[in-house]
Design an enzyme around this catalytic site. Structure first.
Site, PDB file in Angstrom:
ATOM      1  N   ARG A  50     -22.949  26.982  12.170  1.00  0.00           N
ATOM      2  CA  ARG A  50     -21.916  26.949  13.195  1.00  0.00           C
ATOM      3  C   ARG A  50     -20.994  28.161  13.052  1.00  0.00           C
ATOM      4  O   ARG A  50     -20.776  28.638  11.938  1.00  0.00           O
ATOM      5  CB  ARG A  50     -21.091  25.664  13.081  1.00  0.00           C
ATOM      6  CG  ARG A  50     -21.905  24.383  13.201  1.00  0.00           C
ATOM      7  CD  ARG A  50     -21.019  23.160  13.095  1.00  0.00           C
ATOM      8  NE  ARG A  50     -21.742  21.911  13.340  1.00  0.00           N
ATOM      9  CZ  ARG A  50     -21.162  20.721  13.468  1.00  0.00           C
ATOM     10  NH1 ARG A  50     -19.830  20.630  13.385  1.00  0.00           N
ATOM     11  NH2 ARG A  50     -21.884  19.639  13.680  1.00  0.00           N
ATOM     12  N   ASP A  55     -18.073  20.816  16.323  1.00  0.00           N
ATOM     13  CA  ASP A  55     -19.393  20.443  16.843  1.00  0.00           C
ATOM     14  C   ASP A  55     -19.833  21.374  17.973  1.00  0.00           C
ATOM     15  O   ASP A  55     -21.023  21.679  18.116  1.00  0.00           O
ATOM     16  CB  ASP A  55     -19.366  19.009  17.366  1.00  0.00           C
ATOM     17  CG  ASP A  55     -19.313  17.975  16.244  1.00  0.00           C
ATOM     18  OD1 ASP A  55     -19.399  18.360  15.066  1.00  0.00           O
ATOM     19  OD2 ASP A  55     -19.166  16.777  16.560  1.00  0.00           O
ATOM     20  N   GLU A 230     -24.475   6.539  14.149  1.00  0.00           N
ATOM     21  CA  GLU A 230     -25.422   7.295  13.334  1.00  0.00           C
ATOM     22  C   GLU A 230     -26.069   6.378  12.291  1.00  0.00           C
ATOM     23  O   GLU A 230     -25.378   5.610  11.615  1.00  0.00           O
ATOM     24  CB  GLU A 230     -24.711   8.442  12.623  1.00  0.00           C
ATOM     25  CG  GLU A 230     -24.140   9.482  13.569  1.00  0.00           C
ATOM     26  CD  GLU A 230     -23.148  10.395  12.889  1.00  0.00           C
ATOM     27  OE1 GLU A 230     -23.042  11.570  13.292  1.00  0.00           O
ATOM     28  OE2 GLU A 230     -22.446   9.934  11.964  1.00  0.00           O
ATOM     29  N   TYR A 362     -21.117  14.167   5.196  1.00  0.00           N
ATOM     30  CA  TYR A 362     -22.481  13.746   5.479  1.00  0.00           C
ATOM     31  C   TYR A 362     -23.380  14.044   4.274  1.00  0.00           C
ATOM     32  O   TYR A 362     -23.123  14.965   3.495  1.00  0.00           O
ATOM     33  CB  TYR A 362     -23.011  14.480   6.702  1.00  0.00           C
ATOM     34  CG  TYR A 362     -22.480  13.985   8.036  1.00  0.00           C
ATOM     35  CD1 TYR A 362     -21.174  13.527   8.180  1.00  0.00           C
ATOM     36  CD2 TYR A 362     -23.295  13.991   9.163  1.00  0.00           C
ATOM     37  CE1 TYR A 362     -20.694  13.087   9.400  1.00  0.00           C
ATOM     38  CE2 TYR A 362     -22.821  13.557  10.397  1.00  0.00           C
ATOM     39  CZ  TYR A 362     -21.521  13.102  10.503  1.00  0.00           C
ATOM     40  OH  TYR A 362     -21.053  12.665  11.713  1.00  0.00           O
ATOM     41  N   GLU A 379     -22.468  17.307   1.974  1.00  0.00           N
ATOM     42  CA  GLU A 379     -21.296  18.108   2.297  1.00  0.00           C
ATOM     43  C   GLU A 379     -20.207  17.783   1.275  1.00  0.00           C
ATOM     44  O   GLU A 379     -19.928  16.616   0.999  1.00  0.00           O
ATOM     45  CB  GLU A 379     -20.777  17.768   3.696  1.00  0.00           C
ATOM     46  CG  GLU A 379     -21.752  18.057   4.816  1.00  0.00           C
ATOM     47  CD  GLU A 379     -21.216  17.652   6.170  1.00  0.00           C
ATOM     48  OE1 GLU A 379     -21.691  18.189   7.180  1.00  0.00           O
ATOM     49  OE2 GLU A 379     -20.312  16.777   6.227  1.00  0.00           O
TER      50      GLU A 379
END
Length: 411
Positions: A50, A55, A230, A362, A379
């Site tokens: 990114r 996001d 999720e 995550y 992470e």
């Protein structure tokens, strides 16, 4: 962050290797996915690249290849961009790899979202801008196919009922029957007014995307009957060889769990597991789960001293579960791994072993059955969970030793 008391050597976290780090320019790596390829003794670690932590600033996937050496060490390749995993004008998100053993094909599922359209915008307008895609590899991730867009063939007209959707993130699985499972969730639109969703009615529900023909065709299962976001899934086998598909999904205060008797087509009524807490400040967090064969000493223990030392031992289960997730109910900190030796009961999860103290986000778990070893791609950081994505490995013995020490301290 408050200081933590000093720990003894036995409480130290597993050694971790940083694979992706936030760059001074602001480039950030998020959303880890990990798969272990048993046939070539290789790990593939995926992440989103990114331009910032947002996001909407996701661009494409990167991957690093970890080769297992005879001495047990892992040699990691340099970071490579996966340009094949993309659609023109879209950003690539949510890596979800799965390996098909018969054809020796690795599938990498993901979603492609138009431009910088946010998830929230899709939810508010009811206009989906996500596509279901995959690329595949027949040589363990050395080379990849062109992208396949499955949106029409796998989802079809059902997508009109969804504001948006995603897969995983994290790994998929292949069941003993050969069925391939990709975990997924969608924001369902129960009712609209002039084609626009009524505010507050669009909510997420988990489901599976599955294939029974080696990945040639794919279809979707029914959504869970309660709100769930999720998710990841694992196959659990009881002592009589009966298979169930277990789903562990993100929710608001506690994790949502459900079981499927028909390999992911339908799930029973989900329940909250109060031993698995969610971080309230971030409306929860993604988590990872893997199933693995219970050790022989547990299945054949009888009066074995080592086995009987555990009050939670379930000799009627061939499969145990391991779950990774931040352990705080307030914020994303202190990533822990939870062991479950009794996967069909609501009290199966044991106290977590903290494998990283500090900001954590995550994660994705993998299991190497040849070495009886777990690995986690997570992470983490010192001030923020988006500082790096790191890799670590540990054994069932490590987990049980940590549990034993915790029990001794609380007695």
């Amino acid at each position: 962050m408050a200081d933590t008391p000093p720990r003894s050597d036995s409480e130290l976290e597993p050694v971790r290797t940083t694979l992706f780090s936030k760059e001074p320019s602001g480039k950030t790596y998020r959303i880890p996915a990990l798969i272990h390829l048993r046939h070539c003794h290789t790990f593939l670690a995926f992440a989103e690249k990114r331009t910032s932590s947002s996001d909407t600033d996701a661009t494409l996937f990167v991957v690093r290849r970890g080769t297992q050496e005879e001495d047990g060490s892992i040699q990691w390749s340099s970071c490579q961009e996966l340009s094949a995993a993309s659609l023109p004008g879209h950003r690539t998100m949510n890596p979800c790899p799965v390996y098909e053993e018969q054809s020796k094909t690795l599938f990498l599922f993901f979603i492609c979202i138009l431009g910088k359209v946010t998830e929230q915008h899709q939810i508010l307008t009811g206009r989906n801008r996500a596509r279901l895609c995959y690329i595949s590899s027949g040589d363990g991730g050395q080379n990849w196919s062109q992208v396949t867009d499955l949106t029409k063939s796998a989802i079809g007209a059902t997508i009109r009922e969804w504001a948006t959707f995603a897969v995983g993130p994290g790994h998929g699985i292949q069941m003993q029957s050969g069925r391939l499972i990709i975990p997924a969730y969608a924001y369902y639109k129960p009712c609209c007014c002039w084609f626009v969703p009524i505010p507050g009615t669009v909510q997420p529900y988990a489901f599976s995307v599955y294939s029974d023909d080696l990945g040639h065709t794919w279809q979707i299962g029914e959504m869970l009957q309660k709100l769930s976001c999720e998710c990841q899934m694992a196959e659990i086998i009881d002592q009589e060889g009966r298979s169930r598909l277990y789903c562990n999904a993100r929710h608001t205060e506690y994790r949502r769990e459900a079981l499927s008797e028909d390999s992911g087509v339908n799930f029973d009524k989900p329940h909250n597991d109060r031993k698995l807490v969610e971080a309230k400040k971030s409306s929860g967090c993604q988590g990872s789960v893997v199933g693995f064969s219970a050790p022989n000493w547990a299945l054949n223990s009888g009066g074995d001293t080592e086995a009987s030392a555990s009050s939670l031992l379930s000799p009627d289960m061939r499969t145990w579960l391991l779950f990774a997730h931040p352990t705080s109910k307030h914020s994303r900190i202190d990533l822990g791994v939870y062991l479950n030796r009794s996967a069909l009961t609501s009290q199966g999860w044991e106290k977590p072993w903290i494998v990283h103290r500090g900001p954590s986000g995550y994660s994705d778990l993998a299991y190497d059955k040849d070495k009886d070893q777990f690995s986690c791609l997570m992470e983490c950081g010192i001030k923020s969970e988006t500082e790096e994505i790191a890799f670590m490995s540990f054994t069932l013995y490590d987990i049980m030793q940590a549990a034993s020490q915790h029990q001794e301290k609380t007695c």
